[in-house]
Scaffold this motif. Structure first.
Motif, short mmCIF file in Angstrom:
data_model
loop_
_atom_site.label_atom_id
_atom_site.label_comp_id
_atom_site.label_asym_id
_atom_site.label_seq_id
_atom_site.Cartn_x
_atom_site.Cartn_y
_atom_site.Cartn_z
N HIS A 240 0.83 -1.21 0.00
CA HIS A 240 0.00 0.00 0.00
C HIS A 240 0.86 1.26 0.00
CE1 HIS A 240 -3.45 2.58 0.84
NE2 HIS A 240 -2.70 3.16 1.76
N ARG A 241 1.93 1.25 0.76
CA ARG A 241 2.81 2.43 0.80
C ARG A 241 3.48 2.67 -0.55
NH1 ARG A 241 4.45 0.36 5.98
NH2 ARG A 241 6.46 -0.29 5.11
N ARG A 242 3.74 1.58 -1.24
CA ARG A 242 4.38 1.68 -2.55
C ARG A 242 3.38 2.03 -3.65
NH1 ARG A 242 6.26 -3.49 -2.98
NH2 ARG A 242 7.82 -3.01 -1.39
N ILE A 278 -3.73 -0.60 10.20
CA ILE A 278 -3.36 -1.01 8.84
C ILE A 278 -4.60 -1.27 8.00
CG2 ILE A 278 -2.29 -2.87 7.49
CD1 ILE A 278 -0.23 -3.17 9.74
N LEU A 279 -5.56 -1.99 8.56
CA LEU A 279 -6.77 -2.32 7.81
C LEU A 279 -7.53 -1.08 7.39
CD1 LEU A 279 -8.01 -5.39 9.89
CD2 LEU A 279 -7.21 -5.44 7.51
N ASN A 280 -7.67 -0.12 8.29
CA ASN A 280 -8.40 1.11 7.95
C ASN A 280 -7.66 1.94 6.91
OD1 ASN A 280 -10.89 1.24 9.57
ND2 ASN A 280 -9.50 1.13 11.32
N LYS A 281 -6.35 1.74 6.83
CA LYS A 281 -5.56 2.48 5.83
C LYS A 281 -5.58 1.80 4.47
CE LYS A 281 -1.10 2.43 6.38
NZ LYS A 281 0.26 2.70 6.86
N MET A 285 -12.62 0.62 2.33
CA MET A 285 -13.96 0.27 1.83
C MET A 285 -14.66 -0.74 2.73
SD MET A 285 -11.46 -1.69 0.52
CE MET A 285 -10.88 -0.73 -0.88
N HIS A 286 -13.91 -1.37 3.61
CA HIS A 286 -14.48 -2.34 4.56
C HIS A 286 -14.43 -1.81 5.99
CE1 HIS A 286 -14.74 -5.40 1.43
NE2 HIS A 286 -13.48 -5.17 1.11
N SER A 287 -14.42 -0.51 6.15
CA SER A 287 -14.25 0.09 7.47
C SER A 287 -15.34 -0.33 8.45
CB SER A 287 -14.19 1.62 7.36
OG SER A 287 -15.39 2.12 6.77
N GLN A 288 -16.56 -0.56 7.94
CA GLN A 288 -17.63 -0.98 8.83
C GLN A 288 -17.32 -2.34 9.45
OE1 GLN A 288 -20.48 0.67 9.94
NE2 GLN A 288 -20.48 -1.11 11.30
N LYS A 289 -16.75 -3.24 8.69
CA LYS A 289 -16.36 -4.54 9.22
C LYS A 289 -15.26 -4.39 10.27
CE LYS A 289 -17.58 -6.94 4.95
NZ LYS A 289 -17.10 -7.71 3.79
N TRP A 290 -14.31 -3.50 10.01
CA TRP A 290 -13.22 -3.32 10.97
C TRP A 290 -13.77 -2.74 12.28
CZ3 TRP A 290 -11.57 -6.40 7.93
CH2 TRP A 290 -11.09 -6.17 6.66
N ARG A 291 -14.81 -1.92 12.19
CA ARG A 291 -15.41 -1.39 13.42
C ARG A 291 -16.14 -2.47 14.22
NH1 ARG A 291 -16.35 3.34 10.16
NH2 ARG A 291 -18.41 2.55 9.49
N ASN A 292 -16.52 -3.54 13.54
CA ASN A 292 -17.23 -4.62 14.20
C ASN A 292 -16.29 -5.62 14.90
OD1 ASN A 292 -19.75 -3.68 13.45
ND2 ASN A 292 -19.79 -4.88 11.54
#
Length: 295
Positions: A240-242, A278-281, A285-292
């Motif tokens: 992702h950084r690259r 890392i996941l939120n970065k 697009m799946h931020s709702q899942k990460w909040r769960n």
């Protein structure tokens, strides 16, 4: 009599060990307004036989080793022998010492236009273009094989990805969408070009470490497996950084987002604060899942 038994044993072994896929094919044609047309059932049956009975590699697969996958063809328009459709492909692989199957490849090919005459002969040629129908299906079959190979052995899917790239190259002679650079960043061309590029090399090592070091050890040491999954996510962060917001990253999380949410939520407690960052970065697009995720 002994010769006959040997021959029968050989034939039986060939049937059991030669094919690589256990693929379910469904053709849905409701959008055409004529979904009862027998041609759709014929197409479904022929493609099922073609995919499952073709030998795609030079390796031996036991019956229980065949890769479970599915293809859903959603026909939008149908005129004589011309079909306009989309293709949803998914595949999974078993997890060691478990009844769970992990999703590996999940891809929605929106530009699947092809010509098909009922009962036409379907033949795959590894070095020569036959039809867009054959090219698209065989491309995704080698993507399935490549992703599966990478999940069991570091860079183990390389030869299959090379064949997918060969198919993409010789299919560029067709005017069909998805085979050329100018078809955009979310095409078959972009997918295989990214996978074969050193820019995305950690994607493939992450696929291996995520499964072999992570999911496959969960039954024996769930804390170690969970930590290895998080480590694999750190590898994706390098990509992702690259190359931020890459299509390849989206394809990975289309298959894995639900699973990652479940893995990080369950089992022994580990420090997942970094993983969530890392996941939120890399997969906002799946931020709702990460909040769960509960931890």
């Amino acid at each position: 009599m002994r010769n006959i038994l040997v021959l029968l044993t050989f034939l039986f072994t060939t049937v059991i060990f030669s094919q690589e896929l256990n693929c379910t094919v469904n053709v849905i044609a409701q959008q055409t307004g004529n979904d009862n047309n027998v041609v759709f059932k014929t197409l479904e049956k022929q493609l099922t036989e073609f995919i499952n009975n073709t030998q795609w590699t030079d390796k031996s697969f036991r019956l229980e080793e065949r890769i479970n996958c599915s293809m859903v063809i959603n026909v939008r328009e149908y005129n004589d022998d011309l079909f306009s459709a989309s293709l949803q492909i998914s595949s999974s692989r078993p997890i060691f010492n478990s009844t769970y199957s992990s999703p590996v490849y999940n891809y929605n090919d929106k530009d699947f236009n092809f010509q098909y005459l009922e009962f036409q002969n379907l033949v795959y040629n590894p070095i020569q273009f036959e039809s867009n129908l054959i090219s698209v299906l065989s491309f995704h079959i080698y993507m399935i094989l490549g992703m599966d190979g990478d999940s069991f052995l570091l860079n183990g899917g390389g030869q299959y990805f090379k064949q997918a790239q060969t198919i993409a190259n010789y299919s560029q002679q067709l005017n069909g969408q998805g085979w050329k650079l100018e078809d955009g960043l979310q095409s078959r061309f972009a997918l295989i070009d990214n996978l074969m590029s050193p820019t995305f090399k950690e994607m493939r090592s992450a696929m291996y470490n995520y499964h072999i070091g992570g999911l496959d050890v969960m039954s024996g040491n769930s804390k170690k497996g969970k930590s290895k999954v998080i480590s694999a996510l750190s590898e994706l962060d390098k990509v992702h950084r690259r190359r931020p917001n890459s299509y390849l990253m989206r394809v990975f999380f289309d298959a894995k987002s639900d699973e990652i949410m479940d893995v990080l939520s369950g089992g022994p407690s580990v420090n997942i604060t970094q993983a969530l960052d890392i996941l939120n970065k890399i997969a906002p697009m799946h931020s709702q899942k990460w909040r769960n995720i509960k931890f």
